[in-house]
Write a protein that holds these residues in place. Structure first.
Motif, mmCIF file in Angstrom:
data_model
loop_
_atom_site.group_PDB
_atom_site.id
_atom_site.type_symbol
_atom_site.label_atom_id
_atom_site.label_comp_id
_atom_site.label_asym_id
_atom_site.label_seq_id
_atom_site.Cartn_x
_atom_site.Cartn_y
_atom_site.Cartn_z
ATOM 1 N N SER A 3 0.829 -1.210 0.000
ATOM 2 C CA SER A 3 0.000 0.000 0.000
ATOM 3 C C SER A 3 0.861 1.258 0.000
ATOM 4 O O SER A 3 1.834 1.358 0.760
ATOM 5 C CB SER A 3 -0.904 0.018 1.240
ATOM 6 O OG SER A 3 -1.809 -1.068 1.203
ATOM 7 N N LEU A 4 0.488 2.197 -0.862
ATOM 8 C CA LEU A 4 1.073 3.536 -0.872
ATOM 9 C C LEU A 4 -0.034 4.514 -0.490
ATOM 10 O O LEU A 4 -1.086 4.541 -1.149
ATOM 11 C CB LEU A 4 1.626 3.892 -2.249
ATOM 12 C CG LEU A 4 2.935 3.236 -2.704
ATOM 13 C CD1 LEU A 4 2.701 1.778 -3.106
ATOM 14 C CD2 LEU A 4 3.518 3.988 -3.900
ATOM 15 N N ARG A 5 0.199 5.283 0.573
ATOM 16 C CA ARG A 5 -0.839 6.206 1.042
ATOM 17 C C ARG A 5 -0.294 7.627 1.073
ATOM 18 O O ARG A 5 0.667 7.919 1.800
ATOM 19 C CB ARG A 5 -1.345 5.781 2.427
ATOM 20 C CG ARG A 5 -2.167 4.502 2.416
ATOM 21 C CD ARG A 5 -2.837 4.254 3.746
ATOM 22 N NE ARG A 5 -1.880 3.829 4.749
ATOM 23 C CZ ARG A 5 -1.520 2.563 4.955
ATOM 24 N NH1 ARG A 5 -2.053 1.599 4.213
ATOM 25 N NH2 ARG A 5 -0.637 2.249 5.890
ATOM 26 N N ASN A 6 -0.896 8.471 0.253
ATOM 27 C CA ASN A 6 -0.535 9.900 0.197
ATOM 28 C C ASN A 6 0.967 10.107 -0.015
ATOM 29 O O ASN A 6 1.598 10.955 0.620
ATOM 30 C CB ASN A 6 -0.968 10.620 1.483
ATOM 31 C CG ASN A 6 -2.478 10.588 1.654
ATOM 32 O OD1 ASN A 6 -3.216 10.791 0.684
ATOM 33 N ND2 ASN A 6 -2.933 10.323 2.861
ATOM 34 N N ILE A 7 1.535 9.316 -0.931
ATOM 35 C CA ILE A 7 2.976 9.351 -1.174
ATOM 36 C C ILE A 7 3.352 10.554 -2.040
ATOM 37 O O ILE A 7 2.760 10.790 -3.094
ATOM 38 C CB ILE A 7 3.453 8.059 -1.874
ATOM 39 C CG1 ILE A 7 3.375 6.873 -0.915
ATOM 40 C CG2 ILE A 7 4.865 8.221 -2.430
ATOM 41 C CD1 ILE A 7 4.384 6.895 0.208
ATOM 42 N N THR A 8 4.350 11.303 -1.566
ATOM 43 C CA THR A 8 4.963 12.369 -2.359
ATOM 44 C C THR A 8 6.445 12.063 -2.503
ATOM 45 O O THR A 8 7.125 11.783 -1.513
ATOM 46 C CB THR A 8 4.769 13.742 -1.695
ATOM 47 O OG1 THR A 8 3.369 14.066 -1.699
ATOM 48 C CG2 THR A 8 5.520 14.826 -2.462
ATOM 49 N N LEU A 9 6.925 12.103 -3.741
ATOM 50 C CA LEU A 9 8.334 11.807 -4.040
ATOM 51 C C LEU A 9 8.941 12.993 -4.773
ATOM 52 O O LEU A 9 8.342 13.535 -5.702
ATOM 53 C CB LEU A 9 8.435 10.575 -4.956
ATOM 54 C CG LEU A 9 8.678 9.196 -4.345
ATOM 55 C CD1 LEU A 9 8.799 8.169 -5.445
ATOM 56 C CD2 LEU A 9 9.903 9.178 -3.461
ATOM 57 N N ARG A 10 10.135 13.384 -4.355
ATOM 58 C CA ARG A 10 10.854 14.475 -5.023
ATOM 59 C C ARG A 10 12.197 13.975 -5.535
ATOM 60 O O ARG A 10 12.787 13.059 -4.982
ATOM 61 C CB ARG A 10 11.109 15.641 -4.061
ATOM 62 C CG ARG A 10 9.882 16.343 -3.557
ATOM 63 C CD ARG A 10 10.256 17.379 -2.512
ATOM 64 N NE ARG A 10 9.087 18.038 -1.939
ATOM 65 C CZ ARG A 10 8.564 19.165 -2.397
ATOM 66 N NH1 ARG A 10 9.123 19.757 -3.447
ATOM 67 N NH2 ARG A 10 7.503 19.708 -1.844
ATOM 68 N N ARG A 11 12.678 14.645 -6.576
ATOM 69 C CA ARG A 11 14.065 14.487 -7.008
ATOM 70 C C ARG A 11 14.639 15.890 -7.056
ATOM 71 O O ARG A 11 14.340 16.665 -7.967
ATOM 72 C CB ARG A 11 14.146 13.800 -8.385
ATOM 73 C CG ARG A 11 15.590 13.521 -8.821
ATOM 74 C CD ARG A 11 15.617 12.669 -10.063
ATOM 75 N NE ARG A 11 14.903 13.313 -11.159
ATOM 76 C CZ ARG A 11 14.509 12.701 -12.264
ATOM 77 N NH1 ARG A 11 14.720 11.423 -12.403
ATOM 78 N NH2 ARG A 11 13.877 13.361 -13.215
ATOM 79 N N GLY A 12 15.455 16.200 -6.050
ATOM 80 C CA GLY A 12 15.892 17.590 -5.907
ATOM 81 C C GLY A 12 14.686 18.456 -5.574
ATOM 82 O O GLY A 12 13.925 18.173 -4.658
#
Length: 630
Positions: A3-12
């Motif tokens: 499960s992924l819940r409200n995932i935010t991913l950044r690169r730089g």
């Protein structure tokens, strides 16, 4: 279940994914697609927990085993077979424990370990590893070679083999068809269809996705949207979404223009001020629908060749090979303008050798290679990419070919291949594999060749660039010879198949599906030949061949039945996708459409029953075929 819940991913500073919610269920087979830089590989890194989310929660049950393909392969002295066996960690641990128990002469522990090996089918591990290596193009001799003896592309195959050997509940594959030829791609498809776990697959090969996945996860605009069906189904659903979005956008723009016109005319007129203010607030509250932008940043064309001699190139009774080793014999081939040819053949049969002979990089061992006046070859292969100057920019590379052309024109041209702004001045050493391939293609296209020789041109190219290349090749006015594992490119750009096998070049009478069947038979025959038939007397071998011919004739009706059932299943799956697409129409669930909804649901149930019946018949036929083979 992951499960992924409200995932935010950044690169730089760049947000790749924002507030994504996604549940991955057991045994789902999901193709992950999206433009380069949309976050596909970062998503894999998140699942492998080598990258952590900037926000949100990732839940992976502790007992789940995830396998993936390593990015690097050290120059090891161990054999390719031992390297792949390392993928089965549990088997390796039991082997080490057994060796220790035998050294201590601990009979009880030895018996217990042998029982555990039996439970995990450990006694077949070396043969399973050998089968995987064989499927990916490693012959028995190569399987015993040291890992350090292989080139980079073949080490990528070894990493893939090691991942397939691992005992896993979830398998992550990131562009697994890069560095594979068509034979290995077909084998990998069949292997993945038997894989019992959850498959997450990043790929830009539409045929490969169609054969191996039942869902598509599309990454776009920092969001992930899941679609039911294979890639072809996704394309239709996505096209409909874009059309609806465009229609909604145009309708909204008309409404906005009308309201803004009212505001502009009457906002300062006392009698209309309240109405104008109301419309102004409505405009402020309105959620703006984005216009559908052109999905692909790539759009290029081959300029017409300056001249096209007829024939362009001829091989007359030519032998091709290296030194004293002859790989292809007695080649007769005349290439004329407008020829569109794909070269097929098993791994190691000599496809790239033939391309090098045509390109003039190899001279015939015997016979002739005759070029037409004004022949201009555009040759694309991996070593062409490797010849790019890493310290120079795309603009500098193109300037060598176009000294007197204005810079603005060169920039515009490079922009059609995705090199715009400051990117045209960056050093090539900073580019990804796909960007280098795009630049090599751009340099080739600029030279206006009248004969294209393309050896795996789609390696590292994303879906948008592959589509642009396909369209450009369809419009190309010269001749083309293609070696590729990308079946969509073959179907969309060529009309003639030639087969390289057993040291010969000959026309192939059939399509890619027929070639797949031919390849299965070829491999089966090779396996039979290497299982000891070389030690039999000639009469015995002749009798064996006659027996096998009778067996093939006996199996023919069964193979035809299997093919018919596969065609029926494909048709039913298409109908299922159509029904599922219809059921996504929200208006269908309104009371006045009850009868139409009931009709679709009944059709869905009927098709599902037909699929189950056809699948059972197909499984029975396959079991019967396996019984005949044994």
């Amino acid at each position: 279940m992951i499960s992924l819940r409200n995932i935010t991913l950044r690169r730089g500073q760049t947000i790749l994914l924002q507030d994504v919610n996604w549940t991955i269920y057991h045994k789902q087979r999901i193709g992950i697609i999206g433009a380069n830089g949309s976050g596909k590989s970062s998503l894999f890194a998140l699942l492998l927990q080598t990258l952590h989310a900037d926000k949100g929660e990732l839940e992976i049950p502790r007992q789940i085993r995830i396998a993936h393909v390593a990015q690097e392969t050290p120059a090891l002295s161990m054999s390719a077979l031992d390297f792949v066996l390392d993928g089965d960690i549990e088997w390796r641990e039991l082997q080490a424990a057994l060796k220790e128990a035998e050294a201590k002469n601990d009979g009880t522990r030895i018996a217990l370990l042998h029982e555990k090996l039996s439970i995990i089918d450990g006694y077949t591990a070396p043969s399973r590893a050998a089968i995987i290596l064989d499927g990916l193009g490693f012959n028995p001799e190569e399987q015993q070679k040291a890992v350090s003896d292989f080139s980079g592309g073949w080490r990528v195959r070894l990493n893939l083999a090691k991942a397939l050997m691992a005992r896993s509940d979830v398998l992550l594959l990131d562009e697994p068809t890069n560095h594979l030829d068509l034979d290995a791609v077909i084998w990998l498809e069949q292997w993945l269809l038997k894989y019992a776990g959850t498959l997450l697959l990043i790929s830009h090969d539409r045929d490969f996705l169609d054969q191996t996945v039942d869902h598509i996860a599309h990454l776009s605009h920092q969001q992930l949207k899941l679609y039911t069906g294979n890639y072809s189904t996704f394309e239709k659903l996505r096209a409909n979404e874009l059309l609806m979005q465009q229609a909604a956008y145009e309708k909204q723009q008309k409404a906005i223009a009308h309201m803004q016109s009212f505001v502009d005319r009457f906002r300062y007129k006392a009698s209309k001020a309240r109405q104008a203010q109301s419309r102004l607030k409505a405009l402020e509250r309105m959620e703006v629908i984005c216009a559908v932008s052109a999905e692909s940043p790539f759009q290029f064309h081959f300029r017409p060749p300056a001249q096209c001699p007829n024939p362009l190139l001829t091989l007359e009774k030519a032998d091709a090979g290296y030194g004293d080793k002859c790989i292809l014999q007695h080649i007769n081939l005349s290439i004329t303008p407008k020829d569109r040819i794909t070269i097929l053949g098993p791994n190691g049969a000599g496809k790239s050798t033939l391309i090098k002979l045509l390109a003039g990089e190899l001279s015939p061992l015997r016979g002739k290679r005759v070029t037409g006046p004004g022949l201009k070859i555009g040759y694309f292969a991996q070593h062409q990419v490797d010849r790019l100057h890493l310290t120079e920019s795309p603009l500098a590379h193109l300037r060598v070919l176009a000294e007197n052309v204005p810079e603005l024109e060169l920039r515009k041209y490079l922009g059609s291949f995705g090199f715009s702004g400051d990117m045209v001045l960056k050093s090539v050493g900073q580019f990804s594999g796909g960007e280098k391939s795009r630049l090599a293609l751009a340099l080739l296209v600029w030279q206006r060749p009248n004969l294209l020789l393309l050896d795996e041109p789609t390696n590292h190219l994303d879906m948008d660039m592959r589509n642009a290349l396909s369209i450009a090749l369809q419009e190309y006015e010269g001749a083309m010879i293609l070696v590729t594992h990308d079946r969509f490119l073959v179907r969309s750009t060529t009309d003639q198949l030639l087969l390289v096998a057993n040291g010969k070049l000959q026309p192939f009478d059939g399509n890619l599906e027929d070639y797949q069947q031919w390849l299965f038979e070829f491999r089966r025959q090779q396996t039979a030949d290497t299982s000891g038939s070389r030690d039999k007397p000639e009469e015995s071998r002749k009798a064996q061949r006659q027996h096998e011919a009778k067996q093939r004739e006996h199996r023919r009706p069964l193979l035809q039945k299997i093919k018919k059932l596969e065609d029926e299943l494909a048709k039913l799956q298409k109908e299922t996708a159509q029904i599922e697409e219809m059921l996504t129409d929200l208006t269908l669930y309104e009371p006045q459409n009850k009868d139409r909804l009931q009709k679709y649901l009944l059709a869905q149930a009927r098709i599902k029953a037909a699929v189950e019946e056809a699948e059972n018949a197909w499984l029975s036929a396959c079991e019967e075929k396996d019984h005949q083979n044994n």
